[in-house]
Design an enzyme around this catalytic site. Structure first.
Site, PDB file in Angstrom:
ATOM      1  N   THR A   1       3.727   6.844   4.910  1.00 51.11           N
ATOM      2  CA  THR A   1       4.572   6.862   3.861  1.00 51.11           C
ATOM      3  C   THR A   1       5.354   8.325   3.502  1.00 51.11           C
ATOM      4  O   THR A   1       4.504   9.192   3.562  1.00 51.11           O
ATOM      5  CB  THR A   1       4.280   6.174   2.570  1.00 51.11           C
ATOM      6  OG1 THR A   1       5.065   6.412   1.556  1.00 51.11           O
ATOM      7  CG2 THR A   1       2.923   6.593   2.275  1.00 51.11           C
ATOM      8  N   ASP A   2       6.527   8.468   2.836  1.00 53.66           N
ATOM      9  CA  ASP A   2       6.934   9.709   2.430  1.00 53.66           C
ATOM     10  C   ASP A   2       6.251   9.918   1.144  1.00 53.66           C
ATOM     11  O   ASP A   2       6.354  11.090   0.717  1.00 53.66           O
ATOM     12  CB  ASP A   2       8.480   9.512   2.096  1.00 53.66           C
ATOM     13  CG  ASP A   2       8.855   8.468   1.161  1.00 53.66           C
ATOM     14  OD1 ASP A   2       8.287   7.534   0.647  1.00 53.66           O
ATOM     15  OD2 ASP A   2      10.357   8.439   0.640  1.00 53.66           O
ATOM     16  N   GLU A   3       5.644   8.900   0.576  1.00 52.90           N
ATOM     17  CA  GLU A   3       4.960   9.061  -0.704  1.00 52.90           C
ATOM     18  C   GLU A   3       3.968  10.279  -0.826  1.00 52.90           C
ATOM     19  O   GLU A   3       3.311  10.864  -1.665  1.00 52.90           O
ATOM     20  CB  GLU A   3       4.344   7.994  -1.544  1.00 52.90           C
ATOM     21  CG  GLU A   3       5.257   6.949  -1.622  1.00 52.90           C
ATOM     22  CD  GLU A   3       5.124   5.634  -2.555  1.00 52.90           C
ATOM     23  OE1 GLU A   3       4.269   5.801  -3.131  1.00 52.90           O
ATOM     24  OE2 GLU A   3       6.023   4.812  -2.061  1.00 52.90           O
TER      25      GLU A   3
ATOM     26  N   TYR B   1      -2.776   5.005  -4.118  1.00 52.29           N
ATOM     27  CA  TYR B   1      -2.149   4.786  -2.959  1.00 52.29           C
ATOM     28  C   TYR B   1      -1.763   5.749  -2.026  1.00 52.29           C
ATOM     29  O   TYR B   1      -2.146   5.874  -0.855  1.00 52.29           O
ATOM     30  CB  TYR B   1      -0.950   3.803  -3.221  1.00 52.29           C
ATOM     31  CG  TYR B   1      -0.064   3.658  -1.959  1.00 52.29           C
ATOM     32  CD1 TYR B   1      -0.255   2.929  -0.856  1.00 52.29           C
ATOM     33  CD2 TYR B   1       1.307   4.056  -1.847  1.00 52.29           C
ATOM     34  CE1 TYR B   1       0.288   2.494   0.219  1.00 52.29           C
ATOM     35  CE2 TYR B   1       2.136   4.043  -0.793  1.00 52.29           C
ATOM     36  CZ  TYR B   1       1.757   3.048   0.403  1.00 52.29           C
ATOM     37  OH  TYR B   1       2.256   3.108   1.421  1.00 52.29           O
TER      38      TYR B   1
ATOM     39  N   LYS C   1      -3.221   6.891   1.591  1.00 51.10           N
ATOM     40  CA  LYS C   1      -2.536   7.150   2.825  1.00 51.10           C
ATOM     41  C   LYS C   1      -2.555   8.599   3.329  1.00 51.10           C
ATOM     42  O   LYS C   1      -2.667   8.935   4.400  1.00 51.10           O
ATOM     43  CB  LYS C   1      -1.067   6.641   2.613  1.00 51.10           C
ATOM     44  CG  LYS C   1      -0.703   5.148   2.356  1.00 51.10           C
ATOM     45  CD  LYS C   1      -1.334   4.509   3.491  1.00 51.10           C
ATOM     46  CE  LYS C   1      -0.278   4.566   4.792  1.00 51.10           C
ATOM     47  NZ  LYS C   1      -0.499   3.477   5.807  1.00 51.10           N
TER      48      LYS C   1
HETATM   49  P1  NAD Z   1       2.200  -4.798   3.193  1.00 55.70           P
HETATM   50  O1  NAD Z   1       1.205  -5.022   2.063  1.00 55.70           O
HETATM   51  O2  NAD Z   1       3.128  -5.999   3.097  1.00 55.70           O
HETATM   52  O3  NAD Z   1       1.360  -5.602   4.476  1.00 55.70           O
HETATM   53  C1  NAD Z   1      -0.005  -4.887   4.813  1.00 55.70           C
HETATM   54  C2  NAD Z   1      -0.793  -5.894   5.792  1.00 55.70           C
HETATM   55  O4  NAD Z   1      -1.924  -5.476   6.134  1.00 55.70           O
HETATM   56  C3  NAD Z   1      -0.845  -7.261   5.304  1.00 55.70           C
HETATM   57  O5  NAD Z   1      -0.630  -8.403   6.120  1.00 55.70           O
HETATM   58  C4  NAD Z   1      -2.302  -7.333   4.963  1.00 55.70           C
HETATM   59  O6  NAD Z   1      -3.100  -8.691   5.192  1.00 55.70           O
HETATM   60  C5  NAD Z   1      -3.004  -6.288   6.181  1.00 55.70           C
HETATM   61  N1  NAD Z   1      -4.255  -5.746   5.595  1.00 55.70           N
HETATM   62  C6  NAD Z   1      -4.727  -5.119   4.475  1.00 55.70           C
HETATM   63  N2  NAD Z   1      -6.041  -4.863   4.742  1.00 55.70           N
HETATM   64  C7  NAD Z   1      -6.114  -4.992   5.854  1.00 55.70           C
HETATM   65  C8  NAD Z   1      -7.387  -4.736   6.680  1.00 55.70           C
HETATM   66  N3  NAD Z   1      -8.496  -4.003   6.182  1.00 55.70           N
HETATM   67  N4  NAD Z   1      -7.775  -5.163   7.904  1.00 55.70           N
HETATM   68  C9  NAD Z   1      -6.425  -5.539   8.610  1.00 55.70           C
HETATM   69  N5  NAD Z   1      -5.413  -6.268   7.968  1.00 55.70           N
HETATM   70  C10 NAD Z   1      -5.235  -5.579   6.613  1.00 55.70           C
HETATM   71  O7  NAD Z   1       2.597  -3.602   3.454  1.00 55.70           O
HETATM   72  P2  NAD Z   1       3.960  -3.095   4.271  1.00 55.70           P
HETATM   73  O8  NAD Z   1       5.147  -2.969   3.109  1.00 55.70           O
HETATM   74  O9  NAD Z   1       4.419  -3.921   5.488  1.00 55.70           O
HETATM   75  O10 NAD Z   1       3.472  -1.857   4.811  1.00 55.70           O
HETATM   76  C11 NAD Z   1       2.943  -1.834   6.066  1.00 55.70           C
HETATM   77  C12 NAD Z   1       2.603   0.116   6.565  1.00 55.70           C
HETATM   78  O11 NAD Z   1       3.799   0.601   6.222  1.00 55.70           O
HETATM   79  C13 NAD Z   1       1.552   0.336   5.496  1.00 55.70           C
HETATM   80  O12 NAD Z   1       0.695   1.275   5.901  1.00 55.70           O
HETATM   81  C14 NAD Z   1       2.383   1.034   4.478  1.00 55.70           C
HETATM   82  O13 NAD Z   1       1.743   2.199   3.914  1.00 55.70           O
HETATM   83  C15 NAD Z   1       3.550   1.713   5.276  1.00 55.70           C
HETATM   84  N6  NAD Z   1       4.774   1.854   4.595  1.00 55.70           N
HETATM   85  C16 NAD Z   1       5.354   0.884   3.689  1.00 55.70           C
HETATM   86  C17 NAD Z   1       6.479   1.084   3.175  1.00 55.70           C
HETATM   87  C18 NAD Z   1       7.339   0.331   2.499  1.00 55.70           C
HETATM   88  O14 NAD Z   1       8.242   0.443   1.689  1.00 55.70           O
HETATM   89  N7  NAD Z   1       6.900  -0.878   2.373  1.00 55.70           N
HETATM   90  C19 NAD Z   1       7.111   2.557   3.636  1.00 55.70           C
HETATM   91  C20 NAD Z   1       6.548   3.375   4.393  1.00 55.70           C
HETATM   92  C21 NAD Z   1       5.476   2.916   4.838  1.00 55.70           C
HETATM   93  P1  TYD Z   2       7.875  -0.186  -5.703  1.00 55.45           P
HETATM   94  O1  TYD Z   2       8.738  -1.254  -5.232  1.00 55.45           O
HETATM   95  O2  TYD Z   2       6.602  -0.552  -6.291  1.00 55.45           O
HETATM   96  O3  TYD Z   2       7.939   0.964  -4.350  1.00 55.45           O
HETATM   97  P2  TYD Z   2       7.066   2.616  -4.700  1.00 55.45           P
HETATM   98  O4  TYD Z   2       6.547   2.776  -6.027  1.00 55.45           O
HETATM   99  O5  TYD Z   2       6.242   2.474  -3.844  1.00 55.45           O
HETATM  100  O6  TYD Z   2       8.403   3.334  -4.494  1.00 55.45           O
HETATM  101  O7  TYD Z   2       8.951   0.430  -6.588  1.00 55.45           O
HETATM  102  C1  TYD Z   2       9.954   0.912  -6.385  1.00 55.45           C
HETATM  103  C2  TYD Z   2      10.382   1.931  -7.673  1.00 55.45           C
HETATM  104  O8  TYD Z   2      10.963   0.877  -8.667  1.00 55.45           O
HETATM  105  C3  TYD Z   2       9.464   2.714  -8.459  1.00 55.45           C
HETATM  106  O9  TYD Z   2      10.037   3.974  -9.007  1.00 55.45           O
HETATM  107  C4  TYD Z   2       8.625   1.832  -9.603  1.00 55.45           C
HETATM  108  C5  TYD Z   2       9.923   1.106  -9.989  1.00 55.45           C
HETATM  109  N1  TYD Z   2       9.844  -0.481 -10.384  1.00 55.45           N
HETATM  110  C6  TYD Z   2      10.088  -0.736 -11.612  1.00 55.45           C
HETATM  111  O10 TYD Z   2      11.045  -0.121 -12.262  1.00 55.45           O
HETATM  112  N2  TYD Z   2       9.818  -2.239 -12.169  1.00 55.45           N
HETATM  113  C7  TYD Z   2       8.957  -2.944 -11.207  1.00 55.45           C
HETATM  114  O11 TYD Z   2       8.515  -4.077 -11.711  1.00 55.45           O
HETATM  115  C8  TYD Z   2       8.409  -2.475 -10.172  1.00 55.45           C
HETATM  116  C9  TYD Z   2       7.598  -3.243  -9.162  1.00 55.45           C
HETATM  117  C10 TYD Z   2       8.922  -0.892  -9.521  1.00 55.45           C
END
Ligand code: NAD
Ligand code: TYD
Length: 361
Positions: free
Chosen positions: A132-134, A158, A162
């Site tokens: 992630t960019d975070e 989180y 990561k």
């Molecule tokens: P998500 O929470 O929707 O899915 C995560 C999946 O991992 C779930 O299906 C969960 O059951 C599985 N999981 C959790 N712990 C596990 C374990 N110990 N063993 C096997 N499986 C396990 O997350 P997402 O949004 O699909 O993100 C996927 C990846 O991409 C993550 O690594 C996250 O950090 C990264 N990512 C997400 C975003 C975003 O905006 N969603 C952006 C950048 C990077």
């Molecule tokens: P989120 O979807 O949790 O992603 P991330 O924290 O990983 O960027 O949140 C996106 C942005 O929205 C973040 O600045 C927090 C804000 N947010 C709210 O303002 N209200 C909410 O109920 C949630 C879940 C997030």
């Protein structure tokens, strides 16, 4: 040939499996623990010739070793993680367990497997770690977007977990010669996202005419990438990325949270009108502790080197997302289980009732 996808039943994983298979990719094996965020129904209907779901933990070394010997994957795409910042603030333990220790165990097993490969198989093998960019921390309003050389400065449990996993992946490449690739992507949105994240939460609360909880002043900025653009980029990185490199991925679509929520409201007014503007439901609530103010990603390196080019602009992708949630009410109902309700109650209290609860104070 097989590719092992960890976390393939989550939001990005589901979109990756469905998109890669529909683009004619080879067989995928998903390893997923099916936490609250994973959903086996997402992958129902895929034939076992193309996809298999194995329920288990990336930290389970015996299971992972069995999967390696059974499927002999040519690559691993590591998406498995605990992924929600607010939950990491509520309880960081699971984030350390999966994101740090789990990734470490997966790397250990992968190293053993990699060492057992013949020269040709080893030459072609890849470990793609999705991050992630975070991990880069928070930007001021005028600071340039994150590049691959921006120092890590994670602020939440989180992002710290990561960052730790990214460092482990890097070390396994540097020390053991494991052919790793890492991507750092901005906020994804699209179908199948669990409705605890900003966009699906706002869509579903709006549809139910519940309050739309915006943390603090709502001026925090995120960069947004449509999930299918992300998973196609991951395929490009897997096929054309240079071993040992990291790639920043993002949509160059910076929006404040208030802008995003207002756009969701406008779309709901159009697609699910109630006669009252959905924007009336917006409520500013207590800010997230340690809330990062701004993320922005410079995807120039991925554009130049692997041909990364997002195809979906934010307004278009957001409309498709709102439409998906409108058309998939059964999916929504299936994920809004008791566990989900407990989280909403814990995080937002009695928001919207006569006593506005802890979130608004
Ligand atoms: P998500 O929470 O929707 O899915 C995560 C999946 O991992 C779930 O299906 C969960 O059951 C599985 N999981 C959790 N712990 C596990 C374990 N110990 N063993 C096997 N499986 C396990 O997350 P997402 O949004 O699909 O993100 C996927 C990846 O991409 C993550 O690594 C996250 O950090 C990264 N990512 C997400 C975003 C975003 O905006 N969603 C952006 C950048 C990077
Ligand atoms: P989120 O979807 O949790 O992603 P991330 O924290 O990983 O960027 O949140 C996106 C942005 O929205 C973040 O600045 C927090 C804000 N947010 C709210 O303002 N209200 C909410 O109920 C949630 C879940 C997030």
């Amino acid at each position: 040939m097989t590719v092992l996808v960890t976390g393939g039943a989550g939001f990005i994983g589901t979109n990756l499996v469905l998109t890669w298979l529909s683009d004619g990719f080879e067989k995928l094996v998903t390893l997923d623990k099916l936490t609250y965020a994973g959903n086996r129904r997402n992958l129902d209907g895929l034939s076992s010739e193309h996809h298999e779901l194995v329920v288990g933990d990336i930290g389970d070394r015996e299971l992972v070793a069995c999967l390696f010997s059974q499927y002999r994957p040519r690559a691993i795409v590591n998406l498995a993680a605990e992924s929600h910042v607010d939950r990491s603030i509520d309880g960081p333990g699971d984030f350390i367990e999966t994101n740090v220790v789990g990734t470490f165990n997966l790397l250990e097993q992968t190293r053993r497997y990699f060492d057992s490969l013949g020269p040709q198989e080893a030459e072609n093998f890849r470990f793609l770690h999705v991050s992630t960019d975070e991990v880069y921390g928070s930007l001021g309003p005028l600071e340039p977007a994150f590049t691959e050389t921006t120092p890590y400065c994670p602020n939440s449990p989180y992002s710290a977990s990561k960052a730790a996993s990214d460092h482990l992946v890097r070390a396994y490449g540097h020390t053991y010669g494991l052919p790793t690739l890492t991507t750092n992507c901005s906020n994804n949105y699209g179908p199948y996202q669990f409705p605890e994240k900003l966009i699906p939460l706002m869509v579903l609360n709006g549809l139910a005419e519940k309050p739309l909880p915006v943390y603090g002043d709502g001026q925090q900025v995120r960069d947004w990438l449509f999930v299918t653009d992300h998973v196609r980029a991951l395929k490009q990185v897997l096929e054309n990325g240079e071993v040992g490199q990291t790639y920043n991925l993002g949509g160059e679509a910076e929006k404040s949270n208030l802008e995003v929520v207002s756009l969701v409201c406008t779309l709901l007014d159009e697609l699910a009108p109630t006669g009252r503007p959905h924007a009336n439901l917006i409520e500013h609530v207590r800010d997230r502790p340690g809330h990062d103010r701004r993320y922005a990603v410079n995807p120039g390196k991925a554009r130049r080197t692997i041909g990364f080019a997002p195809s979906i602009i934010f307004e278009e992708g957001l409309k498709a997302t709102v439409q998906w949630y409108l058309e998939n009410r059964a999916w929504v109902a299936s994920v809004q289980s008791g566990e989900y309700r407990n989280w909403i109650e814990r995080q937002y209290g009695t928001l919207g009732s006569a006593d506005k609860g802890r979130a608004s104070r």
